[in-house]
Design a protein around this motif. Sequence first.
Motif, PDB file in Angstrom:
ATOM      1  N   SER A 103      23.826  35.065   5.738  1.00 26.27           N
ATOM      2  CA  SER A 103      23.313  35.781   4.569  1.00 26.27           C
ATOM      3  C   SER A 103      23.516  34.864   3.371  1.00 26.27           C
ATOM      4  O   SER A 103      24.621  34.363   3.148  1.00 26.27           O
ATOM      5  N   ILE A 104      22.440  34.643   2.638  1.00 25.46           N
ATOM      6  CA  ILE A 104      22.488  33.763   1.477  1.00 25.46           C
ATOM      7  C   ILE A 104      22.115  34.619   0.272  1.00 25.46           C
ATOM      8  O   ILE A 104      20.986  35.072   0.149  1.00 25.46           O
ATOM      9  N   MET A 105      23.090  34.849  -0.601  1.00 23.07           N
ATOM     10  CA  MET A 105      22.908  35.780  -1.711  1.00 23.07           C
ATOM     11  C   MET A 105      22.990  35.040  -3.046  1.00 23.07           C
ATOM     12  O   MET A 105      24.056  34.565  -3.433  1.00 23.07           O
ATOM     13  N   PRO A 106      21.867  34.933  -3.739  1.00 23.93           N
ATOM     14  CA  PRO A 106      21.910  34.309  -5.061  1.00 23.93           C
ATOM     15  C   PRO A 106      22.519  35.261  -6.085  1.00 23.93           C
ATOM     16  O   PRO A 106      22.604  36.469  -5.857  1.00 23.93           O
ATOM     17  N   VAL A 124      18.204  36.012   4.737  1.00 21.55           N
ATOM     18  CA  VAL A 124      18.921  36.044   6.005  1.00 21.55           C
ATOM     19  C   VAL A 124      18.211  35.105   6.971  1.00 21.55           C
ATOM     20  O   VAL A 124      17.002  35.209   7.166  1.00 21.55           O
ATOM     21  N   ILE A 125      18.989  34.184   7.534  1.00 21.54           N
ATOM     22  CA  ILE A 125      18.438  33.278   8.542  1.00 21.54           C
ATOM     23  C   ILE A 125      19.301  33.365   9.798  1.00 21.54           C
ATOM     24  O   ILE A 125      20.457  33.781   9.742  1.00 21.54           O
ATOM     25  N   GLU A 136      16.252  24.658   2.690  1.00 22.72           N
ATOM     26  CA  GLU A 136      15.082  25.274   2.054  1.00 22.72           C
ATOM     27  C   GLU A 136      15.493  26.472   1.202  1.00 22.72           C
ATOM     28  O   GLU A 136      15.024  26.641   0.072  1.00 22.72           O
ATOM     29  N   GLN A 137      16.381  27.303   1.733  1.00 23.12           N
ATOM     30  CA  GLN A 137      16.844  28.487   0.996  1.00 23.12           C
ATOM     31  C   GLN A 137      17.698  28.086  -0.212  1.00 23.12           C
ATOM     32  O   GLN A 137      17.520  28.627  -1.310  1.00 23.12           O
ATOM     33  N   MET A 143      16.032  26.085  -7.617  1.00 21.49           N
ATOM     34  CA  MET A 143      14.824  26.007  -8.443  1.00 21.49           C
ATOM     35  C   MET A 143      14.620  27.280  -9.269  1.00 21.49           C
ATOM     36  O   MET A 143      14.238  27.218 -10.431  1.00 21.49           O
ATOM     37  N   VAL A 144      14.921  28.423  -8.684  1.00 20.44           N
ATOM     38  CA  VAL A 144      14.708  29.693  -9.383  1.00 20.44           C
ATOM     39  C   VAL A 144      15.869  30.030 -10.312  1.00 20.44           C
ATOM     40  O   VAL A 144      15.678  30.254 -11.501  1.00 20.44           O
TER      41      VAL A 144
END
Length: 167
Positions: A103-106, A124-125, A136-137, A143-144
Amino acid sequence: MDKEFYTISVYIDKYENLIGIPCGESEKYGIADIDTVLLLKAPYSASEVENFIDKVFEACYTKKHNDENPVSTIERYTKKKGFVEATADLTLISLVKTENTYSIMPTFNDWERGPLCIDDDERVIKNPYSPGEMFEQIHDIIMVYVKANAFYKEMAELENEKKNKNN
């Protein structure tokens, strides 16, 4: 995997350097950041980022959280007092690894409360992921959110200058 899950904090500075802090057991909090900091300086390749993320996860549970010290790891690293101040110029990505997923949470930096998770943008990957997929994530979040945080911080500073001139 020895544990049910592993969690890490990856902070990104304005130069896009990555600051990784793994978790460990804590009597006080259950799980919390430990006194270990790993750094990956930009520029970097996709494989360097993914190897870095793996190393930070591997450092999880290698020691216990220092429950006696009220100063967080990121505060000690930045040498700034208070979590909000220590994270003001950083963007945080919270990552959780389980047996089957990452889980990748910005987060978005609230200038009064510090980093706030953006649940709507959780990525989620699968674990294991394909080469380049984690990068990539992470790259997309940089970037965002790193660019957006810089923009909104600049806007807030301009507003403060405007208020000060009017006073």
